[in-house]
Write an enzyme that holds these catalytic residues in place. Structure first.
Site, PDB file in Angstrom:
ATOM      1  CB  SER A 147      -0.843  -0.012   1.289  1.00 41.75           C
ATOM      2  OG  SER A 147      -1.535   1.209   1.472  1.00 41.75           O
TER       3      SER A 147
ATOM      4  CE1 TYR B 262      -4.458  -1.615   5.363  1.00 46.79           C
ATOM      5  CE2 TYR B 262      -3.493   0.514   4.812  1.00 46.79           C
ATOM      6  CZ  TYR B 262      -3.979  -0.724   4.417  1.00 46.79           C
ATOM      7  OH  TYR B 262      -3.982  -1.064   3.079  1.00 46.79           O
TER       8      TYR B 262
HETATM    9  P1  NAD Z   1     -11.180  -6.186  -0.768  1.00 47.97           P
HETATM   10  O1  NAD Z   1     -11.872  -6.157   0.531  1.00 47.97           O
HETATM   11  O2  NAD Z   1     -11.993  -6.226  -2.001  1.00 47.97           O
HETATM   12  O3  NAD Z   1     -10.159  -7.414  -0.803  1.00 47.97           O
HETATM   13  C1  NAD Z   1      -9.641  -8.005   0.356  1.00 47.97           C
HETATM   14  C2  NAD Z   1     -10.092  -9.442   0.412  1.00 47.97           C
HETATM   15  O4  NAD Z   1      -9.482 -10.052   1.542  1.00 47.97           O
HETATM   16  C3  NAD Z   1     -11.611  -9.594   0.575  1.00 47.97           C
HETATM   17  O5  NAD Z   1     -12.108 -10.408  -0.479  1.00 47.97           O
HETATM   18  C4  NAD Z   1     -11.766 -10.261   1.932  1.00 47.97           C
HETATM   19  O6  NAD Z   1     -12.824 -11.201   1.985  1.00 47.97           O
HETATM   20  C5  NAD Z   1     -10.413 -10.948   2.108  1.00 47.97           C
HETATM   21  N1  NAD Z   1     -10.093 -11.159   3.514  1.00 47.97           N
HETATM   22  C6  NAD Z   1     -10.123 -10.246   4.530  1.00 47.97           C
HETATM   23  N2  NAD Z   1      -9.814 -10.833   5.688  1.00 47.97           N
HETATM   24  C7  NAD Z   1      -9.584 -12.141   5.409  1.00 47.97           C
HETATM   25  C8  NAD Z   1      -9.228 -13.264   6.194  1.00 47.97           C
HETATM   26  N3  NAD Z   1      -9.059 -13.166   7.539  1.00 47.97           N
HETATM   27  N4  NAD Z   1      -9.072 -14.464   5.579  1.00 47.97           N
HETATM   28  C9  NAD Z   1      -9.266 -14.582   4.245  1.00 47.97           C
HETATM   29  N5  NAD Z   1      -9.593 -13.554   3.458  1.00 47.97           N
HETATM   30  C10 NAD Z   1      -9.762 -12.354   4.030  1.00 47.97           C
HETATM   31  O7  NAD Z   1     -10.211  -4.914  -0.777  1.00 47.97           O
HETATM   32  P2  NAD Z   1      -8.907  -4.573  -1.666  1.00 47.97           P
HETATM   33  O8  NAD Z   1      -8.787  -3.096  -1.575  1.00 47.97           O
HETATM   34  O9  NAD Z   1      -8.946  -5.217  -2.983  1.00 47.97           O
HETATM   35  O10 NAD Z   1      -7.741  -5.189  -0.761  1.00 47.97           O
HETATM   36  C11 NAD Z   1      -6.708  -5.999  -1.281  1.00 47.97           C
HETATM   37  C12 NAD Z   1      -5.369  -5.544  -0.735  1.00 47.97           C
HETATM   38  O11 NAD Z   1      -5.095  -4.230  -1.248  1.00 47.97           O
HETATM   39  C13 NAD Z   1      -5.284  -5.432   0.783  1.00 47.97           C
HETATM   40  O12 NAD Z   1      -4.063  -6.002   1.222  1.00 47.97           O
HETATM   41  C14 NAD Z   1      -5.296  -3.934   1.023  1.00 47.97           C
HETATM   42  O13 NAD Z   1      -4.638  -3.581   2.203  1.00 47.97           O
HETATM   43  C15 NAD Z   1      -4.574  -3.440  -0.212  1.00 47.97           C
HETATM   44  N6  NAD Z   1      -4.765  -2.015  -0.523  1.00 47.97           N
HETATM   45  C16 NAD Z   1      -5.990  -1.509  -0.834  1.00 47.97           C
HETATM   46  C17 NAD Z   1      -6.143  -0.146  -1.108  1.00 47.97           C
HETATM   47  C18 NAD Z   1      -7.475   0.466  -1.444  1.00 47.97           C
HETATM   48  O14 NAD Z   1      -7.578   1.700  -1.456  1.00 47.97           O
HETATM   49  N7  NAD Z   1      -8.495  -0.307  -1.735  1.00 47.97           N
HETATM   50  C19 NAD Z   1      -5.022   0.680  -1.082  1.00 47.97           C
HETATM   51  C20 NAD Z   1      -3.777   0.141  -0.782  1.00 47.97           C
HETATM   52  C21 NAD Z   1      -3.669  -1.218  -0.509  1.00 47.97           C
END
Ligand code: NAD
Length: 263
Positions: free
Chosen positions: A143, A156
């Site tokens: 991130s 976080y």
């Molecule tokens: P998202 O919620 O769509 O994807 C995350 C997935 O992780 C979900 O499908 C959820 O069910 C799964 N998950 C959560 N806890 C879990 C657990 N204990 N066991 C199994 N699965 C679990 O959101 P996203 O934004 O696509 O997130 C993906 C990655 O991107 C994460 O690591 C997040 O920190 C990172 N990220 C997101 C952003 C943003 O702005 N969306 C920015 C920077 C980084």
């Protein structure tokens, strides 16, 4: 495609960035993709969209047994593992330390580090032998919060900074057999959720009023990313033909956090 015949495993692949990676990996020629999801209802949509190109495992990334089961299901179905994408994550909705009780801090630390850090280490552990055997690679979703303050609260931001150390040390341990890299997205339109320990397990980042505009306005590139905008970085890092000299690298895909202007 750049990933012809590859087999990958993506954690948190039912939604957001992980799902976009699953889709792109299949489009790039993957023979199959294992997808680890949190709940059974997330599995149905994946199978409906990708059919026999995916094998879905339901589990919690904090569980050693669930990580092993996801790896083994992938290898049992597709015969090997070339690429692990550790991606499942939880955000803290900017939770400030002083707004939490000390007890809540302890619980939220365990939950956020459990998913964002322990989940990645356990996936790496479960996949290690198969990746050594294939000469494959690991890719972890970090991130902007892996490098800068202000993209979350202290829990976080610390968890994503921890991911930098994890990538570097795993790259060190696994060289020369397995490359270990990361992708660091910035604000992205996804249903990223909060921790149950803060009562935010049903809250979604994409539902914060004004979130998309405020990210777009704050970023030098003046837009908020969609999940698809990051997927090419995962393809590049997974591809032996295109990045075999790259390990311990983290590709920033964040619309220019580093070069934000002073307000
Ligand atoms: P998202 O919620 O769509 O994807 C995350 C997935 O992780 C979900 O499908 C959820 O069910 C799964 N998950 C959560 N806890 C879990 C657990 N204990 N066991 C199994 N699965 C679990 O959101 P996203 O934004 O696509 O997130 C993906 C990655 O991107 C994460 O690591 C997040 O920190 C990172 N990220 C997101 C952003 C943003 O702005 N969306 C920015 C920077 C980084």
């Amino acid at each position: 495609g750049w990933l012809n015949g590859y087999v990958a495993l993506v954690t948190g692949g039912a939604s957001g960035i992980g799902r976009a990676v699953v889709k792109r990996f299949i489009a790039e020629g993957c023979a199959g993709v294992g997808v680890m999801v949190r709940s059974a209802d997330q599995a149905d949509g994946l199978v409906a969209e990708f059919g026999d190109k995916v094998v879905v495992s339901v589990g919690d990334v904090r569980s050693p047994a669930d990580n092993v089961a996801a790896v083994e299901a992938t290898v049992a179905r597709f015969g090997k593992l070339d690429t692990l994408v550790g991606n499942a994550g939880v955000w803290d909705f900017f939770a400030k330390l002083e707004r939490m009780s000390t007890e809540q801090v302890a619980e939220s630390f365990d939950e956020i580090f459990g998913v964002n850090v322990k989940g990645y280490v356990l996936a790496a552990s479960a996949a290690a032998a198969h990746l050594r055997a294939s000469g494959g690679s690991m890719i972890f979703t970090l991130s902007n919060s892996a490098f800068y303050a202000g993209g979350g609260g202290p829990l976080y931001v610390a968890s994503k900074h921890a991911g930098v150390g994890l990538i570097k040390q795993l790259a060190y341990e696994f060289a020369p057999d397995v490359r270990v890299n990361g992708v660091a997205p910035g604000g992205t339109v996804t249903p990223l959720r909060g921790p149950a320990s803060l009562g935010k397990q049903e809250k979604r980042l994409s539902e914060i009023p004004g979130f998309e505009d405020s990210v777009a306005n704050a970023m030098p590139l003046k837009f908020i990313a969609q999940p698809e905008d990051h997927t090419g970085h995962y393809v590049l890092l997974a591809s032996k033909a295109n990045s075999r000299a790259t390990t311990a690298a983290i590709l920033q895909s964040d619309c220019g956090w580093e070069i934000r202007p002073m307000r």
